[in-house]
Design an enzyme around this catalytic site. Structure first.
Site, PDB file in Angstrom:
ATOM      1  N   HIS A  50      -6.978 -17.181   5.709  1.00  0.00           N
ATOM      2  CA  HIS A  50      -5.988 -17.281   6.774  1.00  0.00           C
ATOM      3  C   HIS A  50      -5.816 -15.796   7.484  1.00  0.00           C
ATOM      4  O   HIS A  50      -6.186 -14.847   7.124  1.00  0.00           O
ATOM      5  CB  HIS A  50      -4.669 -17.684   6.241  1.00  0.00           C
ATOM      6  CG  HIS A  50      -3.969 -16.942   5.407  1.00  0.00           C
ATOM      7  ND1 HIS A  50      -3.837 -17.092   3.871  1.00  0.00           N
ATOM      8  CD2 HIS A  50      -3.352 -15.608   5.485  1.00  0.00           C
ATOM      9  CE1 HIS A  50      -3.593 -16.234   3.318  1.00  0.00           C
ATOM     10  NE2 HIS A  50      -3.270 -15.133   4.159  1.00  0.00           N
TER      11      HIS A  50
HETATM   12  P1  TYD Z   1      -1.422 -19.558  -0.313  1.00  0.00           P
HETATM   13  O1  TYD Z   1      -1.015 -18.921   0.941  1.00  0.00           O
HETATM   14  O2  TYD Z   1      -2.190 -20.660  -0.600  1.00  0.00           O
HETATM   15  O3  TYD Z   1      -2.141 -18.386  -1.262  1.00  0.00           O
HETATM   16  P2  TYD Z   1      -3.480 -17.220  -0.836  1.00  0.00           P
HETATM   17  O4  TYD Z   1      -3.393 -16.860   0.667  1.00  0.00           O
HETATM   18  O5  TYD Z   1      -3.474 -16.302  -2.128  1.00  0.00           O
HETATM   19  O6  TYD Z   1      -4.790 -18.348  -0.996  1.00  0.00           O
HETATM   20  O7  TYD Z   1      -0.239 -19.583  -1.126  1.00  0.00           O
HETATM   21  C1  TYD Z   1      -0.051 -20.141  -2.412  1.00  0.00           C
HETATM   22  C2  TYD Z   1       1.433 -21.011  -2.592  1.00  0.00           C
HETATM   23  O8  TYD Z   1       2.256 -20.035  -2.675  1.00  0.00           O
HETATM   24  C3  TYD Z   1       2.007 -21.636  -1.136  1.00  0.00           C
HETATM   25  O9  TYD Z   1       2.427 -22.915  -1.739  1.00  0.00           O
HETATM   26  C4  TYD Z   1       2.866 -20.766  -0.532  1.00  0.00           C
HETATM   27  C5  TYD Z   1       3.567 -20.021  -1.870  1.00  0.00           C
HETATM   28  N1  TYD Z   1       3.893 -18.700  -1.305  1.00  0.00           N
HETATM   29  C6  TYD Z   1       5.283 -18.310  -1.359  1.00  0.00           C
HETATM   30  O10 TYD Z   1       6.065 -19.131  -1.553  1.00  0.00           O
HETATM   31  N2  TYD Z   1       5.470 -17.119  -1.103  1.00  0.00           N
HETATM   32  C7  TYD Z   1       4.607 -16.068  -0.938  1.00  0.00           C
HETATM   33  O11 TYD Z   1       4.952 -15.005  -0.469  1.00  0.00           O
HETATM   34  C8  TYD Z   1       3.294 -16.488  -0.613  1.00  0.00           C
HETATM   35  C9  TYD Z   1       2.419 -15.495  -0.219  1.00  0.00           C
HETATM   36  C10 TYD Z   1       2.760 -17.802  -1.162  1.00  0.00           C
END
Ligand code: TYD
Length: 139
Positions: A50
């Site tokens: 992303h």
């Molecule tokens: P995700 O964006 O999929 O992680 P990555 O970028 O590492 O692949 O996030 C995983 C889960 O955690 C998703 O349900 C959103 C949550 N999340 C939060 O609640 N707070 C945060 O600061 C982050 C980064 C993710």
């Protein structure tokens, strides 16, 4: 110019071991509003995929290692984060991916904003469009 902007942290070491301090506007170039960490990553898993519209982050691999790939829509660069004394500054409109997590990897991320799902661009084509708009904004 490489997309990889590394910050080297001072290590306060003595015969007891090592200590690193992270402070906003000292070695971290923004207000730290959020800290999260990624750990227990399963073998072969890659994360991220992303970009953010408005977020600055510094990623620090506290333990183990992982590789972070950045893409600004024109080029890609990657870096192996394998030291708690190195921080990767991720700013601007950049697609990011995290790969090759070691089993023991603990990746800590400092962020300039609280979590906001509406700040995410999760589709690569949308990211490319956002880069295009940034480079030639509609007048
Ligand atoms: P995700 O964006 O999929 O992680 P990555 O970028 O590492 O692949 O996030 C995983 C889960 O955690 C998703 O349900 C959103 C949550 N999340 C939060 O609640 N707070 C945060 O600061 C982050 C980064 C993710």
């Amino acid at each position: 110019m490489s997309l990889i902007k590394l910050i080297t942290f001072d290590v306060h070491g003595d015969d007891r071991g090592s200590l690193i301090a992270l402070e906003q506007y000292q070695n971290i170039p923004f207000d730290i509003k959020r800290i999260y960490y990624i750990f227990d990553t399963k073998p072969g898993v890659a994360r991220g995929f992303h970009a953010h519209k408005n977020l600055q982050q510094v990623a620090v691999c506290l333990k183990g290692q992982c590789r972070i790939m950045l893409d600004d829509g024109q080029r890609t660069d990657d870096v192996l984060l394998d030291s708690p004394a190195k921080g990767l500054l991720i700013d601007g409109l950049k697609w990011r991916e995290m790969h090759d997590f070691s089993e023991d990897c603990v990746l800590m991320v400092l962020a300039s904003e609280v979590y906001d799902e509406s700040d995410y661009i999760r589709d690569y084509d949308d990211f490319k469009r956002a880069v295009k708009n940034e480079n030639s904004p509609v007048k």
